[in-house]
Every structure is written in structure tokens, then in C-alpha cells.
Write a protein that holds these residues in place. Sequence first.
Motif, PDB file in Angstrom:
ATOM      1  N   ASN A 107       0.818  -1.217   0.000  1.00  0.00           N
ATOM      2  CA  ASN A 107       0.000   0.000   0.000  1.00  0.00           C
ATOM      3  C   ASN A 107       0.853   1.269   0.000  1.00  0.00           C
ATOM      4  O   ASN A 107       0.323   2.370   0.061  1.00  0.00           O
ATOM      5  CB  ASN A 107      -0.953  -0.002   1.199  1.00  0.00           C
ATOM      6  N   GLU A 128      -3.603 -15.135  10.097  1.00  0.00           N
ATOM      7  CA  GLU A 128      -4.305 -13.946   9.601  1.00  0.00           C
ATOM      8  C   GLU A 128      -3.349 -12.820   9.242  1.00  0.00           C
ATOM      9  O   GLU A 128      -3.575 -12.080   8.298  1.00  0.00           O
ATOM     10  CB  GLU A 128      -5.266 -13.431  10.680  1.00  0.00           C
ATOM     11  N   LYS A 161       1.535 -15.743   2.538  1.00  0.00           N
ATOM     12  CA  LYS A 161       1.339 -17.069   3.135  1.00  0.00           C
ATOM     13  C   LYS A 161       2.327 -18.082   2.537  1.00  0.00           C
ATOM     14  O   LYS A 161       2.619 -18.026   1.338  1.00  0.00           O
ATOM     15  CB  LYS A 161      -0.085 -17.581   2.892  1.00  0.00           C
ATOM     16  N   PRO A 198     -16.142 -12.280   6.530  1.00  0.00           N
ATOM     17  CA  PRO A 198     -14.779 -12.079   6.011  1.00  0.00           C
ATOM     18  C   PRO A 198     -14.769 -11.567   4.576  1.00  0.00           C
ATOM     19  O   PRO A 198     -13.944 -10.746   4.206  1.00  0.00           O
ATOM     20  CB  PRO A 198     -14.156 -13.483   6.106  1.00  0.00           C
ATOM     21  N   VAL A 199     -15.733 -12.032   3.786  1.00  0.00           N
ATOM     22  CA  VAL A 199     -15.807 -11.582   2.392  1.00  0.00           C
ATOM     23  C   VAL A 199     -16.173 -10.105   2.342  1.00  0.00           C
ATOM     24  O   VAL A 199     -15.532  -9.302   1.648  1.00  0.00           O
ATOM     25  CB  VAL A 199     -16.861 -12.419   1.610  1.00  0.00           C
ATOM     26  N   SER A 200     -17.195  -9.732   3.112  1.00  0.00           N
ATOM     27  CA  SER A 200     -17.621  -8.328   3.091  1.00  0.00           C
ATOM     28  C   SER A 200     -16.518  -7.427   3.641  1.00  0.00           C
ATOM     29  O   SER A 200     -16.307  -6.318   3.157  1.00  0.00           O
ATOM     30  CB  SER A 200     -18.918  -8.144   3.885  1.00  0.00           C
ATOM     31  N   GLN A 201     -15.778  -7.917   4.615  1.00  0.00           N
ATOM     32  CA  GLN A 201     -14.688  -7.123   5.169  1.00  0.00           C
ATOM     33  C   GLN A 201     -13.613  -6.893   4.108  1.00  0.00           C
ATOM     34  O   GLN A 201     -13.060  -5.799   3.980  1.00  0.00           O
ATOM     35  CB  GLN A 201     -14.101  -7.827   6.407  1.00  0.00           C
ATOM     36  N   GLU A 202     -13.335  -7.937   3.348  1.00  0.00           N
ATOM     37  CA  GLU A 202     -12.327  -7.832   2.285  1.00  0.00           C
ATOM     38  C   GLU A 202     -12.745  -6.776   1.261  1.00  0.00           C
ATOM     39  O   GLU A 202     -11.925  -6.002   0.775  1.00  0.00           O
ATOM     40  CB  GLU A 202     -12.189  -9.210   1.619  1.00  0.00           C
ATOM     41  N   VAL A 203     -14.037  -6.742   0.974  1.00  0.00           N
ATOM     42  CA  VAL A 203     -14.545  -5.790  -0.021  1.00  0.00           C
ATOM     43  C   VAL A 203     -14.550  -4.367   0.542  1.00  0.00           C
ATOM     44  O   VAL A 203     -14.156  -3.410  -0.120  1.00  0.00           O
ATOM     45  CB  VAL A 203     -15.975  -6.204  -0.463  1.00  0.00           C
ATOM     46  N   LYS A 254     -13.001  -3.007   3.315  1.00  0.00           N
ATOM     47  CA  LYS A 254     -11.960  -2.426   4.172  1.00  0.00           C
ATOM     48  C   LYS A 254     -11.236  -1.231   3.543  1.00  0.00           C
ATOM     49  O   LYS A 254     -10.767  -0.367   4.258  1.00  0.00           O
ATOM     50  CB  LYS A 254     -10.963  -3.501   4.616  1.00  0.00           C
ATOM     51  N   LEU A 298     -12.390 -13.805  10.525  1.00  0.00           N
ATOM     52  CA  LEU A 298     -12.636 -12.357  10.481  1.00  0.00           C
ATOM     53  C   LEU A 298     -11.772 -11.639  11.525  1.00  0.00           C
ATOM     54  O   LEU A 298     -10.938 -10.806  11.204  1.00  0.00           O
ATOM     55  CB  LEU A 298     -14.122 -12.069  10.723  1.00  0.00           C
TER      56      LEU A 298
END
Lengths: 515, 444
Positions: free
Chosen positions: A105, A370, A375, B131-136, B138, B314
Motif C-alpha cells: 500500500n 491472519e 502465506k 470475512p468476504v464483506s470485510q475484504e470488499v 476495508k 474475520l
Amino acid sequence: MSNDKQALPGHETQSHEMNCINCGRFVGAVSKCPYCGAKVEKRMSLVAVRWAAVLLATIGLFLLYLMAKYREIPVVKLGDVTPTMNFAQIRIEGQAQSDARTFRNGGMGFTVSDGTGVIMVFMSPKQAKDLAASDRVPKAGDKVNFAGGLSVAEDEASVRLISTKDFQITRAPAAAVRLANITDAMVGKSIVIAGKVVDVFPPPANTKRPYALKIQDDSGEQTVNFWQSEYDQIQGKDVLNGAYVRLRVSVDTYQDKIQLKLAAGGDLEILDGPPTEAYSSPGKKAAATYAKKKATAATPARDFSRGRSVQSNSLSVSEVTTALDGKTVRVRGRVDSVKPPQEGTKQPFAVMLKDKDAALRVTYWSAVDEVIPVKPTPGTLFEMEGVVEVYQDTPQLKVKSGYKVKLVDDAPASAPAVDVSRAVPVSSITAANKGETRVVQGTLGVPRALRGGVAYTLTDDSGSIDLVLWESLVPTDVLGALAEGVKVAVSGEVGEYEGQLQLKADRGYSAMVIP
Amino acid sequence: MSVFWIALFATLAGTVIASLLACLPGLHIYNVMGALVLAIIALADTQWAIAPEIYLPMMAAMIVGWSMVNTIPAVLLGTPDESAMFTVLPGQKYLMDGRGFEGTMITAVGGLAGAFFLILVVAPFAPRYLPVSQEVLKGHMHWVLWIIITFMLMSEWPKGGNRGPAGWAKFYDAWKTLLAGLATFFLAGLLGFIILTRSPVSHEVAFQNIMPAFVGLFAIPWCLLNIISAADMPKQTVTKSLAVNGDIILRSVWSGSLGGGLAAYFPIVTGGVGGMLAGHATAQRDERIFIMGQGVSKFIYFVGSFILMFVPGLHLTRGGGAWMAKTLYTPSGISDYYLILGSIAVASAVAYLLMEPLTKLTLKFISRYNYRHVSSVALAIIILMVWGITGWIGVFIMAVGTGIGLLPVLFGSRRLNCLGILLFPIACNMSGFGETITGWLGLT
């Protein structure tokens, strides 16, 4: 108040200024009825409180602002950091343990040690840019002094730089060294080198490879690696090829070979002519000796998370034995397999690290996984730090932090994929073989830089053919090992360019230097 | 003793303690949890070390118990925390009509409905979809925050200026509340910049450095106002039934879960802001839906944000409770998730069952003791707590926060504007220009 409307049922016991004089509803402290909009007269006390609040808010805030502005941020030893200090603003005085590395980033991070502990420091993209512009990007060994916001979670702590304005840095002394004199003993240190740029290899498109700058002095030749961000910072980069330069680089190892890394574009200076400065002035010699002595005498850095001594250099997989039980170590090895936990279980991730015949099982929890930036995948080279545990007389490594799992090389370790026994004479290759793969061996001629690659004339006893090596296909370390006069074996596809036959080196380790 | 029984007893203990403490006006459970964290850290290397199987369910239960039972002081004593502010006007209306018990219990039913929604609807799907929505999402949080701030400031409406002759007096009358709202937001924002950049609170207790400001902004103004305005409470009636039905509960869950969910998921957005957004989005007009929806919203905000930390894959840290738990423990795997969900379900049931006796007890208490005296005692407890944890510096910050927190109360604007303390500096930081502003202020 004789005109006041009678209070509604249930509101009779209220003080009269609590009810609206127009509709009789309870209105509390407000001066305008939210129901009918009528103005509600209040006794003096509320009006006084109202303006007292305004006064308190503004004067108090101003005083608090002055207090905060002139307050010194406390210097805190990393060994004294406790969970209750989460979110604290602290000052750290220490030494950078690693070169700052740039994240995807645009942000930056480096580890710092103050002798009592080690902590990761994060910077925003803007801060990273500011530091690069002012040539204050920290490198291993530099002394730093800065204020940061502390973040503590269970056994991990990190600091986010508050401001670049008061980020103070004192560069570690760097000895001037001839290229041929660079040895393994210098790994982890910064040195100054000077010479002529022989070639600059930009990274192939859509790859994560760095730039490779080939530099030569009267003692030998070396390759310096750096990223696009550093390249962009180099002043006069357009005339780099063939120019005389002086660089401050850090010495590292990559696949058991010495690697020189340029941490900031500002560390590369283009000279007007060949460097005339003596390589080791008495002062610089003294500085280097002092730095060496200090490094030897210094107590080992304490790992913040575990409070145990950590070896600064990584061990190979075979060096991790049951004798290290309970010790925190850093291990480097190829990932053989990765086993994620089965769904619905509380199992950890299990990674097998291999180094020749030796194997080591590494485990960590999902929460650790996480935060691992890249990874582990089979075939890649990783460095992992954790605590050695013995299970059924076999050592295994338990990793506690995702930040301690680092990718060293994403290219699979394969022996050069050139089967010399299949080599054919160059003269046997004809236009009829176009599109076919052939192995040849011979001596390289003068290199010719191409856009995105390099070409050599390969000559054997039977004849010559153009050998083309594209950076998008051939790893940098393979390219770095090739030079005029070197005898090689190459596997490639026969092709034709402008009526001339050529051999295009295959993807991967398709060229091998023959001793 | 097996882990099951340990976790169950810890849950019960946490619920009972939090439910009793929740009756004290102005005392936030996060302050109590802060003290608990200090104790756990102090005991960590001793023979009395507390295991995660004890403190995790206890923390979850404390958040559940408090978010459910804190309705009692919010409605009956008029000391709501920020997330309950919307309940206050209709709640006070119920209180002034002698129906404080009913108002409190309707909110509690909302809390229970929120627990069902969280455990049976959200929890099964969270590990798969969050987790998917967070990825989108964030990378988009900063502009979402700015939109929320803009909506919050622009939706404050003028409460005067529509009668009388034209002129400066009418202009001031119209703009008075709007200006008070803007002043509150930006003064609170400035306070936030100071605290988040160079907090004067000792670094030793930095994990509580925002607490004095929050107490000042939200708890103290209500205590002070209660003491000054001295409204008398009419005689309260305890009923055996509530004027709600399935339709009202479902509509409350719809609006409340939207508000609470937004607040739990988005950083810095609190229950009050989520409630405001959901209120505008769902446009429910029924007073009962409004009160019950706030019960749902408050529960989902506090408890939902804590759960997010335990959702496998998450591990999002949202809300003060999760931040404190994170200093002690890093959740791993599905087992911790089940532990927390189970604790929440048990604690919700126990807290709801405690609601009725505790409400009656509080009503009895405030009918016997002067409302003004109760508020004075609450004020003393709050000040002592701030002084005990953060010292005189904390008390000073609390006093400044009180000045800002009194502005919306006394000028009739939204108390939500006090949330500028977090919204403004963090939105600036997330957008990348926070350091520029602190540079202008001379703080960095």
C-alpha cells in the motif's frame, strides 16, 4: 405565569418551567417546545449553566490544548511495555534492526531495538514518502528517535509513527569496501561501494522481482537489488547505465549468496568520473572497527514477545535440535507442505520446512495466519521465528506471531534444470528445429542489453548462436551469474529473428554456469 | 471442574455483576471491564492467574448484562449513555406518564429479540460472509465515515426561526441549535485530536485515555442537568402486560438490527449514530417500535461488536470491550466462537429475567429517595472512578468534556454531535490528512 396552560395529566407535579406554557407537555430543559414550538421561559439557573458550559468548553479545551502541545512525550523502554499502555503515545530511542521495507500500500515498516526489547514500527504511505524525500528511511544499524502510538495485543506490540517531523535518525557508520572484499562477515551491515554501472536490469512486467544494477570496480563485479520505489527516487536515473556511482548498500544473503540491497534512491550518488576517494580512509577504518567491536560486545536483542534471547542469524532446518527446547530461534527452509486446520477443529496450521534431508514441523494458530503478509506455499523459501518445542523426541517450532513468518524467496528451489547430457552441437540446430527445445553448451560472448532481457552470442566448437534470456522468464540470480567468457549450458527454444537463428532460454533455471 | 461448568459459572457471575452495576446511572461497563483487565494482568504471573475460559465468558456476559439492564437508569433516571440517547425522549415520556416500568420492559424485550437475532440469524452466517464483506469494504471505510458525518451534520434541523418578524433575532433563533450542533462536533473533534495525538493521561493507563472525555461528554451532563432541573417523577405503575405484539417486535428487530449492525461493523460508528441512520432508513413511526428498536440496536451494537472479534476468519476488533479483551487473548478457531455465543445466549436470558425485579427495585428506590440525591451520588461515583483510574489529569479532561457535552443538552441540538471526538480525527486519519491537521495545531 397566570396565562400558562394547565399541565397535562401526570405532569402536574413538575416545576412549571419543565412544562410548555402553551400545550402543557413536559419539555425538560429545552427553551423551545419540541411539540408546538412555543418559547419556554427558564429560570436564571439554566441560562447561567448554558453559558458556563460554553465558557468551560472553550477555555478548558484551549488550556488542554496548550498542555498537550507543550507536554513531552515520555520515553519508554520497550522491555517495560505492558498491555495497559495500549494506545499510549510514547517516544522510542533505539537502533533500527532491519532496513525499512515498503508494503504494497506504499506504507513502510522496520524493526527497532532499544536494548530491552524489539518492536515493529509502521508508517503510513504519506509518512514513508516524507521520509524518503528527506533521505531518512531507516536502515539496519541506524539510530532512531521518534514518537509513536503504541498498540498492544496479547503477546504482540507495534508502534505507529505519529509524525515524521520529529523522526530523528543518525546514520550508522558505513565502511567503504571494494567489491571483491565483500564477505559473509558483512551480512547485516551497511557498506559504501563505488564503481561503474555495467548494466541495469529492470524488473519484468507483472513480476515481483527487483531491479538489478550490475556494478564493477577494479576488483570485481557485484549486483545491487532495489525496488521500483527506490528506482524512482534515484536522481539522474536516465544516465545510470555506464555512469560512475557511489552507493550505500546493506549486505544480505539470498539463496546462500551475498546480496547487496539499496534501501533508498538517495543512497545512490552519480559521480562525475571514476571514484578517486581511497576506499578505506583511516577515519572510516576506525569507524568500521568501532562498529564491529560494538556489534560483538552488544548483548543479544531481547525478543519483545517472548522475553528470550533470539539469534540474529537464522538457523538451517537441520540445526534445530531437541537441545534448543524452549529457545526462540529463527529458521530458514523451503516449504514442503502446508496443512490448514480442518474446519470445525481447533487445530493449528502445520507447515513442513525442509532443507535437503532435514525436516521441521512448524505450527501456528489461525489468528497468527491472519497477519502473515505472504502465506507459505510449497516450494517457497521462508524464514520463521518461534519457540522450539519437543514432541515425541522430535523438535518442532511454534510460531507466535504472523510478523515472524517472512517470505525469503518465492521461486521454487530447483537445481538448474539443464541436463548437460542432452547437449547438442550448435551447428546441428537448423531452421527445421524452430519451436523445438534444444540444450547447448558453450562460451558466452559480449552481452547486449535488450528491453526486458539480455542477449549473448554463445559459441561452441561447431559454431555460434544468439542466446536470448528474458527477465520475465529467467530468475535474476541466474542472469546475475552470466557474463562474458563464462561457460554455460542452456536449455531453450529454437527461434528466428531477422533471419538469424536464436535460442530463447526456457522459463526458470534454464541456464547453468559450468565450472 | 470441566470447562463447561467453569464457563457457565463465569457467565452467570458476569451477568449478575453487570446487571447490578448497570443500575448505577452513568457507570459504563467498559470502565468496569478496564478495572477487570488491570486485575487479570496483575494476577497473570501468580498462582491466582485467571484463565481465558473464565474471563472471556465473563466479559461477554458483562457486556450482555449491561447492554440489557442499563435501560433502567437510561429511562428511569434519565442518564443514558450515547447509544441510548434516542430512547430518552420517548422513554422520558413514558416515565412522565407513569409508565416507566413499561418503557423499560419494552426496551428489554428489544434486547432479548436482539439476542435471538444475533445468535440464530447472524452467528451461523457470519463466518462465511463477514470475512468476504470485510475484504470488499476495508478499503472504503474512510469515505463511508465522511458520508455518515455529513449526514449527521446535515440532518440536524432548525428548531426555531419560523415565527416572528424577520431580522437577526429570527436568524439567530433558527440557527441557534444548528450552530450549537456544529460547535459541539468540532470542539469534540478538537478534543479527540488532542487525546488521540498527545493524550495528557499517563501512558501507564493509556488504554483508558479516552474514558474521561466520554464520561464528561455523556454521563456528567445528564447528572448535572438532573440535579439542576430537579424534575419530580410522577407515581409509576407496574403492569403485568406490555402493549406490544409480534408485528411490533419484528419491525423493531428490522430497524434496530440495521442500526446496531451498522454501528457494530463500521469503525467508530456507535449505537447512537447507527440508530439515527437506521431510523431514517426504516422510517418507523410507532413510539413502541422506536423504544424497542433501540433495545435491539443497543444490544446488537455492544454485543455484536464483541462477537466480531471471535468470528473465525474475520477477527475484527470493534468496540471498547473487544479492544480490552484483545490485550489479553487472541481468539483462535471455532471453539472460542461457540464459547462466546453460548455465553451470550445464557447471559441474555439471565439478564432479561433480572430486568423485572431490578426495575421494580429501582422504582422503589427512586420513589423513596430524592431524584436529585440519586443523581448526586451517581455523579460522585463517576468522578471518583475517573480520578481513581486516570488521576487529576483525567478529571480535568472530564471537566472539559462536560463543557462540550452540556452544549447540545442546553441548546437543544443532538448529543450525537459529541461523537465528533472520535469521528472527526479518525476519519481524517483514515483519509490520510490527520497528521497535516495535527501539524497545523502544533501537536506533531
